[in-house]
Design a protein around this motif. Structure first.
Motif, PDB file in Angstrom:
ATOM      1  N   GLY A 178      10.707  -9.391 -68.976  1.00  0.00           N
ATOM      2  CA  GLY A 178      11.048  -9.564 -67.575  1.00  0.00           C
ATOM      3  C   GLY A 178      12.282  -8.767 -67.203  1.00  0.00           C
ATOM      4  O   GLY A 178      12.834  -7.999 -68.006  1.00  0.00           O
ATOM      5  N   GLU A 179      12.729  -8.992 -65.997  1.00  0.00           N
ATOM      6  CA  GLU A 179      13.857  -8.236 -65.458  1.00  0.00           C
ATOM      7  C   GLU A 179      15.179  -8.924 -65.805  1.00  0.00           C
ATOM      8  O   GLU A 179      15.292 -10.155 -65.719  1.00  0.00           O
ATOM      9  N   ALA A 180      16.159  -8.131 -66.213  1.00  0.00           N
ATOM     10  CA  ALA A 180      17.490  -8.657 -66.537  1.00  0.00           C
ATOM     11  C   ALA A 180      18.528  -7.606 -66.174  1.00  0.00           C
ATOM     12  O   ALA A 180      18.214  -6.439 -65.962  1.00  0.00           O
ATOM     13  N   ILE A 181      19.764  -8.065 -66.097  1.00  0.00           N
ATOM     14  CA  ILE A 181      20.883  -7.149 -65.879  1.00  0.00           C
ATOM     15  C   ILE A 181      21.571  -6.946 -67.214  1.00  0.00           C
ATOM     16  O   ILE A 181      21.998  -7.905 -67.859  1.00  0.00           O
ATOM     17  N   VAL A 182      21.662  -5.688 -67.647  1.00  0.00           N
ATOM     18  CA  VAL A 182      22.264  -5.375 -68.937  1.00  0.00           C
ATOM     19  C   VAL A 182      23.475  -4.478 -68.741  1.00  0.00           C
ATOM     20  O   VAL A 182      23.538  -3.693 -67.790  1.00  0.00           O
ATOM     21  N   GLY A 183      24.428  -4.624 -69.611  1.00  0.00           N
ATOM     22  CA  GLY A 183      25.633  -3.806 -69.545  1.00  0.00           C
ATOM     23  C   GLY A 183      26.782  -4.492 -70.231  1.00  0.00           C
ATOM     24  O   GLY A 183      26.616  -5.537 -70.873  1.00  0.00           O
ATOM     25  N   ASN A 184      27.954  -3.891 -70.110  1.00  0.00           N
ATOM     26  CA  ASN A 184      29.146  -4.481 -70.689  1.00  0.00           C
ATOM     27  C   ASN A 184      29.837  -5.330 -69.647  1.00  0.00           C
ATOM     28  O   ASN A 184      30.390  -4.819 -68.681  1.00  0.00           O
ATOM     29  N   PHE A 185      29.828  -6.653 -69.849  1.00  0.00           N
ATOM     30  CA  PHE A 185      30.400  -7.559 -68.867  1.00  0.00           C
ATOM     31  C   PHE A 185      31.773  -8.066 -69.281  1.00  0.00           C
ATOM     32  O   PHE A 185      32.341  -8.889 -68.597  1.00  0.00           O
ATOM     33  N   GLY A 186      32.298  -7.567 -70.391  1.00  0.00           N
ATOM     34  CA  GLY A 186      33.611  -8.032 -70.833  1.00  0.00           C
ATOM     35  C   GLY A 186      34.726  -7.102 -70.449  1.00  0.00           C
ATOM     36  O   GLY A 186      35.874  -7.340 -70.774  1.00  0.00           O
ATOM     37  N   GLY A 187      34.428  -6.003 -69.763  1.00  0.00           N
ATOM     38  CA  GLY A 187      35.463  -5.048 -69.408  1.00  0.00           C
ATOM     39  C   GLY A 187      35.560  -3.960 -70.453  1.00  0.00           C
ATOM     40  O   GLY A 187      35.041  -4.050 -71.564  1.00  0.00           O
TER      41      GLY A 187
ATOM     42  N   TYR B 166      28.263  -5.861 -74.992  1.00  0.00           N
ATOM     43  CA  TYR B 166      27.054  -5.349 -74.345  1.00  0.00           C
ATOM     44  C   TYR B 166      26.006  -6.441 -74.413  1.00  0.00           C
ATOM     45  O   TYR B 166      25.587  -6.858 -75.490  1.00  0.00           O
ATOM     46  N   THR B 167      25.570  -6.941 -73.246  1.00  0.00           N
ATOM     47  CA  THR B 167      24.708  -8.117 -73.230  1.00  0.00           C
ATOM     48  C   THR B 167      23.741  -8.031 -72.072  1.00  0.00           C
ATOM     49  O   THR B 167      23.791  -7.106 -71.257  1.00  0.00           O
ATOM     50  N   ALA B 168      22.821  -8.998 -72.018  1.00  0.00           N
ATOM     51  CA  ALA B 168      21.828  -9.077 -70.946  1.00  0.00           C
ATOM     52  C   ALA B 168      21.927 -10.439 -70.284  1.00  0.00           C
ATOM     53  O   ALA B 168      22.121 -11.460 -70.944  1.00  0.00           O
ATOM     54  N   LEU B 169      21.763 -10.449 -68.969  1.00  0.00           N
ATOM     55  CA  LEU B 169      21.830 -11.688 -68.198  1.00  0.00           C
ATOM     56  C   LEU B 169      20.633 -11.761 -67.277  1.00  0.00           C
ATOM     57  O   LEU B 169      20.111 -10.741 -66.833  1.00  0.00           O
ATOM     58  N   GLY B 170      20.197 -12.971 -66.969  1.00  0.00           N
ATOM     59  CA  GLY B 170      19.135 -13.120 -65.998  1.00  0.00           C
ATOM     60  C   GLY B 170      18.079 -14.115 -66.412  1.00  0.00           C
ATOM     61  O   GLY B 170      18.109 -14.696 -67.508  1.00  0.00           O
ATOM     62  N   ASP B 171      17.108 -14.306 -65.516  1.00  0.00           N
ATOM     63  CA  ASP B 171      16.075 -15.314 -65.732  1.00  0.00           C
ATOM     64  C   ASP B 171      15.205 -14.981 -66.938  1.00  0.00           C
ATOM     65  O   ASP B 171      14.695 -15.887 -67.610  1.00  0.00           O
ATOM     66  N   ALA B 172      15.007 -13.713 -67.222  1.00  0.00           N
ATOM     67  CA  ALA B 172      14.178 -13.346 -68.369  1.00  0.00           C
ATOM     68  C   ALA B 172      14.785 -13.869 -69.663  1.00  0.00           C
ATOM     69  O   ALA B 172      14.069 -14.344 -70.560  1.00  0.00           O
ATOM     70  N   MET B 173      16.102 -13.792 -69.774  1.00  0.00           N
ATOM     71  CA  MET B 173      16.770 -14.301 -70.976  1.00  0.00           C
ATOM     72  C   MET B 173      16.621 -15.819 -71.064  1.00  0.00           C
ATOM     73  O   MET B 173      16.359 -16.371 -72.138  1.00  0.00           O
ATOM     74  N   ASN B 174      16.759 -16.487 -69.933  1.00  0.00           N
ATOM     75  CA  ASN B 174      16.618 -17.940 -69.929  1.00  0.00           C
ATOM     76  C   ASN B 174      15.207 -18.369 -70.302  1.00  0.00           C
ATOM     77  O   ASN B 174      15.006 -19.356 -71.014  1.00  0.00           O
TER      78      ASN B 174
END
Length: 674
Positions: free
Chosen positions: A537-546, A552-560
Motif C-alpha cells: 500500500g501507500e506510505a510516506i518514507v524518508g528520514n523523519f529524525g532530521g 529512515y522509516t515508513a509511516l502510514g496506513d499500509a504499515m499499520n
C-alpha cells in the motif's frame, strides 16, 4: 609571535563565519551537553551504570586487607540452625534468648540484633524475660513500611512496634537496620537517617558505649569494605548462634565475645543478601559475590570505630575536570596533525580520564560520584560537535548515507545511493511499498523467566537471523521494536520483483524463527513461533529524525495494516498472512486463501492469504473451494468440503480454523477480529 597570534585569531573568525549561525548554535548546544554529561554522568542511565562499575573496580582495588577485627563479632543463624530448631521464618527465638544470656554473662560491649520481631511467637515470653534482665546494651532491629516496604508490611510493622514497646528498658532500645542500594542493587552508600526512624544500628551502638564519632552522624558517603588477608582469616569472626547458646560450648569462644560488639543476624543463601562493590568479579580472596546484611552493618560499625572518614572531592574540582575534558575534546577536533599522532593523543587522553579517578581513590578521597566515563563521553560529544561543525554540507550528507545505509539496506541499493545520494529522500515522499511486520510469540513472558544476560543473547541472535533474511531478499530494515522486526520493499529504490522478494522473505523469516527455536540453549523455556504480516500500500518514507539522526522509516496506513496482519496470525492459527494487494503483486503461486477478515481497528474487511509453498495442490485447492462456497452462500458445500480436511490435511490447524470461521458467518461475511 604577534603575527602568529593574529593569524590564529583571523583563522578562528573565518571559521566561525563559514559555519553560519545555525551550525554555530548546534555546536554550542552540543558543547553545553558535553559539559552536562561530564558533570552529571552518575545521575544518567547507562552512564551511571558504567560509573558505578568503574567505582567498584576502584573500591575493590584499594580495599584495605585486614586480619580478623577484634572489636566486632558476627553471631549468625545458619541453615543448620534452622534444621536443628525446625523453624525457618521467623527464626527460633528461644535459641536467641539462650545466646543473649551467655553474651550478657561473658561481658560483651554491646549487642545489635539484625532480626525483625514482626510477628508474635510462643518463645517471646522466654526472650523477653532474658532481654529485661540484660546489663549489656542491646539494640533491637527496627524498620517501617514507609522506608523499607520490601522488608516489612504495615501489619508486620504494628507487631514489631508492640514487641519493641514491651522489650524496651534503659539498656534495650530500637535501632534502624535500613540499608539502601543503588539502581543496580549494590550497597555502596551509608543509608539516610529518615525522620521517625531510630538511629542506625552502628550509630546507636557507638553512641551508647562512648565510641561515637560525631562526623558520622549525618554521613552519606561510601561504606568502607575490607578484604581478608586469607580465606581462613575472615574480616569478622562469625559464630553460629546455636554454638553460643550451648552452655557447654559457649565458654570455648568467650574471647570472641568479651569486650566486643556482637551483631546477630541471618546467614542464609536466599535471604538478606546484598550486592557490594566486590560482586562484579567476586571477592578476590574469598570469591564471594554477595554479603549478608549483618556483615554490611558490621562494615559500617568498623568504619565508624576506625574513624575512616574519606575526604570528599569538592564540587569546584569536578567542574574544572569537566571543563578540561570538554576542552581537550574541542582541541583534539581542531588539531591538524598526522593521524598516528592524533590517535596516540586520543589514547593518552582516554587513559588519563580512566586512570585519574584511581589516583584520587588511592589518595584517600571518596570517588563515589567522581566522573570517569562522564569525562570520556563529554570529550566525545565535544569532539563530535566541533568536528561536525567543521565539515562541509556535502560531506555531511555523504557521511549520513555511508553510516546509515550499510545497516538498513541491501548492498546493491546502498551502492546506488552512495553513487547518487540524492536518491535517498531526507524529507519524506509518498511511495507504494510492501510493508512487513514480524513478531516472536511469547517472548515477553520469556523475559520474566530467564536471566537478563540470556535474554540479551537470545534477542541478538534472533534479530541477527531475521535481519539477514530481510537484507538477503533486498528489503530495507526499518526498525526493531523489542523482538519485532519492521521492514519494507520499494524504497528508497524500487525493483520489479519487490513483491516476490517480500513474500519469500516473509516465509524465510518464519523458517528462520523455527530454526532459532530449535537451537535455543539448554534450560531456556520453549519459545513460540515467528509470525509475519505483509501488505502492499501507500506510505510516506524518508528520514523523519532530521539530518543529525539516522532514521529512515515508513509511516502510514499500509504499515499499520501490516502490523495488524501479523497480529491476526494468532486467532487464525497461521504463521504468515499476506493481503490480497501484496499477493497479487508477488507473481508467486504459493498461496491459499484464508478468507475475509476485519482487522482490529479497521472498518473495511481484508482478504488474506497464507503462503504455503510446501502444501499439496489438493490442500491449496480445498481452501479455495471452501472460501468460494462460502462466498456463494452454499453452507452445505462448506460443510461437505470441511469434512474433507481430515482426509487431506488432518494436522492443518489453519485450514480447520478457516472452515470453523466460515461456518459461523453468513454469505461473504468477514470474520471480525477483536
Amino acid at each position: 609571535m604577534p603575527d602568529s597570534a593574529g593569524n590564529v585569531a583571523q583563522g578562528v573568525r573565518r571559521g566561525l563565519k563559514q559555519l553560519g549561525p545555525q551550525r554555530m548554535v548546534v555546536a554550542a548546544v552540543l558543547l553545553a551537553l558535553a559539559l552536562y554529561l561530564a558533570l552529571n554522568s552518575w545521575k544518567l542511565p547507562l552512564l551511571g551504570d558504567a560509573e558505578r562499575a568503574l567505582y567498584d573496580i576502584r573500591a575493590t582495588s584499594f580495599a584495605p586487607a585486614t586480619d580478623p577485627d577484634q572489636r566486632v563479632t558476627l553471631v549468625v543463624y545458619t541453615a543448620d540452625t534452622n534444621r536443628k530448631t525446625g523453624k525457618i521464618s521467623p527464626v527460633d527465638r528461644s535459641i536467641l534468648a539462650k545466646a543473649l544470656a551467655q553474651i550478657d554473662a561473658m561481658g560483651a560491649k554491646g549487642v545489635g540484633i539484625d532480626i525483625l520481631f514482626d510477628s508474635p511467637q510462643v518463645e517471646d515470653a522466654e526472650l523477653l524475660g532474658v532481654v529485661h534482665g540484660m546489663k549489656t546494651p542491646v539494640f533491637l532491629a527496627y524498620a517501617d513500611n514507609k522506608t523499607n516496604p520490601e522488608a516489612i508490611t504495615w501489619e508486620q510493622e504494628q507487631d514489631l512496634r508492640r514487641f519493641i514497646a514491651t522489650a524496651k528498658t534503659t539498656v534495650v532500645q530500637p535501632a534502624s537496620i535500613l540499608l539502601e542500594t543503588d539502581a543496580d542493587g549494590v550497597a555502596r552508600y551509608w543509608p539516610r537517617q529518615y525522620a521517625g526512624l531510630p538511629p542506625l544500628l552502628s550509630l546507636a551502638l557507638t553512641n551508647r558505649t562512648g565510641d561515637a564519632d560525631p562526623q558520622f552522624a549525618g554521613y552519606r558517603g561510601r561504606i568502607r569494605y575490607r578484604t581478608p588477608t586469607s580465606v581462613d582469616r575472615p574480616v569478622f569472626d562469625k559464630i553460629p548462634i546455636d554454638m553460643l547458646a550451648d552452655p557447654d560450648l559457649a565458654p570455648l569462644i568467650a574471647d570472641k565475645v568479651q569486650g566486643r560488639y556482637l551483631l546477630i543476624g541471618g546467614d542464609f543463601s536466599d535471604f538478606d543478601q546484598f550486592y557490594t562493590p566486590f560482586s562484579r568479579t567476586g571477592n578476590a580472596v574469598t570469591g564471594e559475590t554477595r554479603m549478608i546484611g549483618v556483615e554490611v552493618h558490621a562494615s559500617m560499625l568498623a568504619q565508624l570505630l576506625d574513624k575512616a572518614m574519606p575526604a570528599t572531592v569538592p564540587g569546584w574540582a569536578k567542574l574544572i575536570g569537566a571543563l578540561v575534558a570538554v576542552g581537550l575534546g574541542v582541541a583534539t577536533a581542531l588539531a591538524r596533525t598526522r593521524t598516528w599522532v592524533l590517535a596516540l593523543a586520543v589514547i593518552a587522553q582516554f587513559a588519563g580520564f580512566l586512570v585519574f579517578p584511581f589516583v584520587v581513590e588511592r589518595a584517600g578521597f571518596d570517588t563515589l560520584g567522581f566522573p570517569a566515563t562522564g569525562w570520556v563521553v563529554g570529550w566525545l560529544v565535544a569532539f563530535t560537535a566541533v568536528s561536525s561543525a567543521l565539515r562541509a554540507i556535502n560531506a555531511a550528507q555523504r557521511e549520513f548515507a555511508q553510516g546509515a545505509l550499510g545497516k538498513y539496506l541491501p548492498r546493491s541499493i546502498a551502492s546506488e545511493i552512495m553513487r547518487n545520494p540524492e536518491r535517498l529522500s531526507l524529507h519524506g515522499e509518498k511511495r507504494e511499498i510492501f510493508c512487513l511486520f514480524s513478531d516472536l510469540e511469547g517472548f515477553t513472558k520469556l523475559t520474566h523467566a530467564v536471566a537478563p544476560e540470556m535474554i540479551a543473547r537470545l534477542l541478538n541472535d534472533y534479530l541477527d537471523r531475521l535481519s539477514a533474511v530481510v537484507l538477503e531478499h533486498g528489503g530495507t530494515l526499518d526498525k526493531f521494536v523489542g523482538d519485532a522486526v519492521v521492514a519494507f520493499w520499494g524504497a528508497p529504490l524500487s525493483k520489479p520483483d519487490d513483491g516476490e522478494r517480500a513474500v519469500k522473505a516473509a516465509r524465510a523469516m518464519y523458517l528462520a524463527g523455527e530454526e532459532f527455536r530449535r537451537n535455543v540453549p539448554e534450560g531456556v523455556p520453549p519459545i513460540g513461533r515467528t509470525r509475519v504480516g505483509l501488505h502492499f500500500g501507500e506510505a510516506i518514507v524518508g528520514n523523519f529524525g532530521g539530518e543529525g539522526r539516522i532514521q529512515y522509516t515508513a509511516l502510514g496506513d499500509a504499515m499499520n495494516t501490516a502490523a495488524r496482519l501479523e497480529s491476526a496470525n494468532k486467532p487464525l492459527d497461521t504463521t504468515v498472512l499476506v493481503s490480497r494487494e501484496a499477493m497479487e503483486r508477488s507473481g508467486l503461486d504459493w498461496f491459499r486463501p484464508m478468507g475475509r477478515v476485519t482487522l482490529r481497528g479497521r472498518a473495511q474487511p481484508v482478504e488474506v492469504f497464507e503462503p504455503v509453498p510446501d502444501a499439496s495442490d489438493e490442500a491449496k485447492a480445498l481452501a479455495g473451494e471452501i472460501v468460494a462456497a462460502h462466498d456463494a452462500g452454499d453452507a452445505a458445500a462448506v460443510r461437505r468440503l470441511t469434512a474433507r480436511i481430515d482426509e487431506i490435511a488432518q494436522s492443518d490447524l489453519a485450514l480447520k480454523n478457516l472452515a470453523g470461521r466460515l461456518a459461523q458467518t453468513e454469505e461473504g461475511e468477514s470474520h471480525v477480529l477483536g
